[in-house]
Design an enzyme around this catalytic site. Structure first.
Site, PDB file in Angstrom:
ATOM      1  N   GLU A 436       5.293  18.540  -6.398  1.00  0.00           N
ATOM      2  CA  GLU A 436       4.489  19.468  -5.422  1.00  0.00           C
ATOM      3  C   GLU A 436       4.295  20.990  -5.893  1.00  0.00           C
ATOM      4  O   GLU A 436       4.087  21.666  -5.007  1.00  0.00           O
ATOM      5  CB  GLU A 436       4.985  19.222  -4.138  1.00  0.00           C
ATOM      6  CG  GLU A 436       4.966  17.963  -3.426  1.00  0.00           C
ATOM      7  CD  GLU A 436       3.645  17.516  -3.198  1.00  0.00           C
ATOM      8  OE1 GLU A 436       2.690  18.322  -3.514  1.00  0.00           O
ATOM      9  OE2 GLU A 436       3.393  16.184  -3.358  1.00  0.00           O
TER      10      GLU A 436
HETATM   11  C1  LIG Z   1      10.071  12.518 -10.060  1.00  0.00           C
HETATM   12  C2  LIG Z   1       8.706  12.958 -10.110  1.00  0.00           C
HETATM   13  C3  LIG Z   1       7.886  12.561  -9.091  1.00  0.00           C
HETATM   14  C4  LIG Z   1       6.371  12.992  -9.107  1.00  0.00           C
HETATM   15  N1  LIG Z   1       5.667  12.560  -8.264  1.00  0.00           N
HETATM   16  C5  LIG Z   1       4.278  13.109  -8.454  1.00  0.00           C
HETATM   17  C6  LIG Z   1       3.289  12.243  -7.656  1.00  0.00           C
HETATM   18  O1  LIG Z   1       3.600  11.559  -6.578  1.00  0.00           O
HETATM   19  N2  LIG Z   1       1.832  12.562  -7.852  1.00  0.00           N
HETATM   20  C7  LIG Z   1       1.549  13.501  -9.186  1.00  0.00           C
HETATM   21  O2  LIG Z   1       0.388  13.437  -9.034  1.00  0.00           O
HETATM   22  N3  LIG Z   1       2.459  13.883  -9.613  1.00  0.00           N
HETATM   23  C8  LIG Z   1       3.809  13.905  -9.409  1.00  0.00           C
HETATM   24  N4  LIG Z   1       4.862  14.352 -10.379  1.00  0.00           N
HETATM   25  C9  LIG Z   1       4.442  15.308 -11.346  1.00  0.00           C
HETATM   26  C10 LIG Z   1       5.037  16.898 -11.048  1.00  0.00           C
HETATM   27  O3  LIG Z   1       4.217  17.357  -9.805  1.00  0.00           O
HETATM   28  C11 LIG Z   1       4.795  17.554 -12.077  1.00  0.00           C
HETATM   29  O4  LIG Z   1       6.121  17.137 -12.907  1.00  0.00           O
HETATM   30  C12 LIG Z   1       4.582  19.205 -11.724  1.00  0.00           C
HETATM   31  O5  LIG Z   1       3.718  19.422 -11.169  1.00  0.00           O
HETATM   32  C13 LIG Z   1       4.691  19.995 -12.849  1.00  0.00           C
HETATM   33  O6  LIG Z   1       4.063  19.726 -14.177  1.00  0.00           O
HETATM   34  P1  LIG Z   1       4.617  19.361 -15.507  1.00  0.00           P
HETATM   35  O7  LIG Z   1       5.676  18.245 -15.594  1.00  0.00           O
HETATM   36  O8  LIG Z   1       3.150  18.830 -16.220  1.00  0.00           O
HETATM   37  O9  LIG Z   1       5.095  20.554 -16.128  1.00  0.00           O
HETATM   38  P2  LIG Z   1       4.439  21.736 -16.902  1.00  0.00           P
HETATM   39  O10 LIG Z   1       3.129  22.053 -16.033  1.00  0.00           O
HETATM   40  O11 LIG Z   1       4.096  21.462 -18.253  1.00  0.00           O
HETATM   41  O12 LIG Z   1       5.410  22.943 -16.582  1.00  0.00           O
HETATM   42  C14 LIG Z   1       6.606  23.438 -17.485  1.00  0.00           C
HETATM   43  C15 LIG Z   1       7.129  24.616 -16.908  1.00  0.00           C
HETATM   44  O13 LIG Z   1       6.141  25.628 -17.229  1.00  0.00           O
HETATM   45  C16 LIG Z   1       5.857  26.490 -15.912  1.00  0.00           C
HETATM   46  N5  LIG Z   1       4.319  26.701 -15.823  1.00  0.00           N
HETATM   47  C17 LIG Z   1       3.238  26.050 -15.972  1.00  0.00           C
HETATM   48  N6  LIG Z   1       2.279  26.492 -15.797  1.00  0.00           N
HETATM   49  C18 LIG Z   1       2.638  27.823 -15.309  1.00  0.00           C
HETATM   50  C19 LIG Z   1       1.603  28.744 -14.916  1.00  0.00           C
HETATM   51  N7  LIG Z   1       0.489  29.006 -14.678  1.00  0.00           N
HETATM   52  N8  LIG Z   1       2.499  30.045 -14.645  1.00  0.00           N
HETATM   53  C20 LIG Z   1       3.845  30.024 -14.559  1.00  0.00           C
HETATM   54  N9  LIG Z   1       4.612  28.730 -15.099  1.00  0.00           N
HETATM   55  C21 LIG Z   1       3.991  27.852 -15.368  1.00  0.00           C
HETATM   56  C22 LIG Z   1       6.232  25.512 -15.020  1.00  0.00           C
HETATM   57  O14 LIG Z   1       6.665  26.170 -13.789  1.00  0.00           O
HETATM   58  C23 LIG Z   1       7.492  24.822 -15.460  1.00  0.00           C
HETATM   59  O15 LIG Z   1       8.594  25.614 -15.422  1.00  0.00           O
HETATM   60  C24 LIG Z   1       6.273  14.028 -10.188  1.00  0.00           C
HETATM   61  C25 LIG Z   1       7.055  14.472 -11.031  1.00  0.00           C
HETATM   62  C26 LIG Z   1       8.480  13.814 -11.285  1.00  0.00           C
HETATM   63  C27 LIG Z   1       9.248  14.215 -12.182  1.00  0.00           C
END
Ligand SMILES: Cc1cc2nc3c(=O)[nH]c(=O)nc-3n(C[C@H](O)[C@H](O)[C@H](O)COP(=O)(O)OP(=O)(O)OC[C@H]3O[C@@H](n4cnc5c(N)ncnc54)[C@H](O)[C@@H]3O)c2cc1C
Length: 592
Positions: A436
């Site tokens: 989220e």
């Molecule tokens: C158990 C689980 C359940 C989930 N459930 C859902 C779901 O139901 N529906 C759904 O759509 N998604 C879901 N997700 C996905 C989740 O919302 C994403 O993992 C999350 O939004 C982060 O995206 P990412 O994993 O690609 O990390 P990334 O976006 O790659 O982020 C990696 C790091 O970089 C930082 N970062 C990235 N962009 C920026 C920025 N602009 N400024 C500063 N820092 C930044 C982040 O804070 C983080 O520390 C789920 C994930 C998990 C693990």
């Protein structure tokens, strides 16, 4: 393994004495609702939470969902508990009456959410997403979509998912690549979504996926994303689930915590295209999805509160029983008598009570915005909800890491061993700062859109209100020290606000460098505000001989601990905000 009991006294004290819930109900014209009635409803929720859901928490951890040929099979026992929850009307608590909802105040939703998540976080992720989907559909769906889908979603007969993430599109939703092509009265959607919570299961006869995708002629970036509704089973002429739609779970993740919640990879359109219906306007999908995400973000913040409460209860029970001290007469005494164990338990307790206070304040503010009768008041309350949402999500979930970490520490080696259950709370809490929108994204929302976006206006109104509470506390001799500390913290927040406004446009990295510390500062400050108000009320009630004396004295002591041990963290946060981005950005990427 300790039992869970909902801290009913704390909740009812907040609702009836600190938050002015009755006044909100009166102003909103809710004749059938007041604090007393809300608390009667909560008693029943608390019973189900401890008796039905709490025992399933460990079952979900040990027996995760499995992917089989016919789809995902959830943890044994989950379906029965979910049915009990839906059949007793809890799923419909906040939804509009027009679609079978009970249109109860949002504050009640927040409090019951705390109960459900403390009971079994992994299971209640499922209704969280359904509630968010209902909100989004109520706000943006066509009349026909609402009529067709909402009644079964509101009743909990069908659950919903939120499908945003793709392998290349996590925090950056501009990269969403799923496509939807018009086909008569609907669209055909194709592509892959990953990490979809409760993306498949057997608990209900249908699952409604709410999906972000692009139309063929969509502009690049976030301005070209649309929102779609994709049912797992298409509806027949009677509106009942019939033919299977072209969306399948092709994998579930093995993960650190929340094992009972299936985290699914969903393939849409492998066999020609999943039938999809547009929700809201073309290319306005992200805005519509935000309705759902705001609801869900406060819900995830409450998960932080819930897991902290449960971790605290278990640690306190363990500390009362574990004998490690020996007196001169050879008799042994429990670890709860050691000051350092007290430090940990008091920190867990004070943090959790402050989290609860802030979560409920945010719930009540959502009600004020919802029931506001004139547009100015509506705007004012909505702006405040906008400020609270990233703080509730960001601060509560970050603090939950510390609380659940301490929960293990209180247990010593037994905390690291799985049988006690303390380790599960720590593992389950870890995802809460990630999904989220990560803590980084919440903090950017608070510092950027919610503060720089209106030149700090809404924030200033909040700071003035906290200042007024400090002023009013200063009139009570025994609270004067707390009042001074609260005012110092407000001054710190005002300085952080001024720093952001001054540096935000000058230094490209300033906001990103300062934002998490700014968000934490606001969290500790708002937590102090609600603990201060609670202490003030407790003092008044003690002075007049009203209420439960032991509870009120404990509240005062817990607030004092918060002010001595947690509120001072605002000073460290302010120093880090003011340090800016220089040392953070100085090293070249290769030097890491
Ligand atoms: C158990 C689980 C359940 C989930 N459930 C859902 C779901 O139901 N529906 C759904 O759509 N998604 C879901 N997700 C996905 C989740 O919302 C994403 O993992 C999350 O939004 C982060 O995206 P990412 O994993 O690609 O990390 P990334 O976006 O790659 O982020 C990696 C790091 O970089 C930082 N970062 C990235 N962009 C920026 C920025 N602009 N400024 C500063 N820092 C930044 C982040 O804070 C983080 O520390 C789920 C994930 C998990 C693990």
């Amino acid at each position: 393994m300790s039992d869970y009991h909902f801290p009913y006294k704390d909740a009812s004290f907040l609702i009836n004495h600190v938050l002015d819930f009755d006044r909100m109900c009166e102003a909103a014209g809710l004749e059938d609702m007041n604090g007393e009635m809300a608390c009667a409803i909560l008693e029943e929720a608390a019973r189900i939470g401890s008796e039905v859901f709490a025992p399933l928490n460990v079952v979900g951890d040990k027996f995760p969902a499995r992917l089989e040929a016919d789809g995902v099979h959830e943890t044994p026992g989950f379906a029965g508990a979910y049915r009990q929850y839906a059949d007793n009307g809890w799923a419909a608590l906040n939804a509009d009456e027009e679609y079978g909802g009970q249109a109860m105040p949002r504050l009640l939703g927040a409090v019951t959410t705390e109960i459900w998540y403390s009971g079994c976080t992994a299971l209640f992720l499922c209704p969280l997403l359904t509630t968010g989907a209902v909100e989004a559909l109520q706000a943006h769906g066509t009349e026909e979509l609402k009529r067709t889908y909402l009644p079964d979603m509101v009743s909990g007969n069908w659950t919903a998912t939120m499908c945003l993430t793709e392998p290349q599109a996590g925090s950056d939703l501009a990269a969403v690549a799923c496509r939807a092509v018009p086909q008569g009265d609907h669209y055909l959607l194709s592509g892959q979504k990953i990490y979809i919570t409760w993306g498949d299961h057997q608990m209900t006869e249908n699952i409604i996926h709410i999906v972000l995708a692009r139309l063929p002629d969509a502009p690049a970036g976030v301005k070209g994303i649309s929102l779609f509704l994709v049912p797992k089973f298409l509806l027949d002429e009677n509106g009942r689930p019939g033919k299977r739609n072209d969306v399948y779970c092709v994998g579930i993740e093995h993960k650190l915590g929340i094992h009972g919640s299936p985290t699914c990879t969903l393939n849409f359109g492998d066999n020609g295209g999943a039938v999809a219906y547009l929700v809201g306007q073309p290319n306005q999908g992200l805005m519509a999805m935000f309705t759902m995400m705001n609801e869900a973000r406060q819900g995830v913040g409450i998960q932080g509160l819930s897991v902290s409460e449960r971790s605290y209860q278990q640690a306190a029970a363990f500390a009362r029983e574990r004998l490690q001290g020996t007196r001169s007469d050879g008799s042994r005494y429990p670890i709860i008598e050691f000051p350092d164990v007290r430090r940990m338990l008091m920190l867990m307790r004070a943090a959790t009570e402050a989290m609860r206070g802030l979560a409920y304040v945010a719930g009540l503010e959502t009600d004020r915005a919802h029931y506001a009768k004139d547009p100015d008041a509506q705007r004012k309350h909505a702006a405040r909800v906008g400020l609270y949402t990233p703080i509730v999500k960001g601060w509560l979930t970050e603090l939950a890491q510390e609380v659940t970490y301490l929960g293990i520490q209180v247990h010593g080696g037994m905390g690291y061993i799985e049988e006690t259950g303390s380790a599960q709370f720590y593992r389950d809490a870890r995802i809460m700062t990630i999904y989220e929108g990560t803590t980084g994204i919440q903090a950017l929302d608070l510092a950027g859109r919610k503060t720089l976006g209106d030149k700090g206006e809404a924030l200033q109104v909040l700071l003035d209100e906290i200042s007024a509470s400090a002023e009013s506390m200063s009139g009570v001799a025994s609270l004067a020290v707390m009042a001074e500390a609260l005012q110092r913290a407000v001054d710190g927040a005002a300085q952080a606000r001024a720093w952001l406004l001054e540096n935000g446009s000058r230094d490209r990295n300033a906001v990103g460098a300062a934002s998490v510390n700014f968000m934490l500062l606001m969290g500790y400050l708002c937590g102090g505000w609600i603990m201060g108000r609670a202490a003030h009320k407790a003092r008044q009630m003690l002075d007049t001989g009203a209420g439960d004396e032991a509870f009120l004295r404990a509240k005062l002591t817990t607030a004092q601990f918060y002010f001595e041990h947690l509120l001072p963290r605002t000073g460290a946060c302010l120093a880090a905000v003011r340090a800016g981005s220089a040392s953070m950005m100085a090293l070249a990427a290769e030097q890491f």
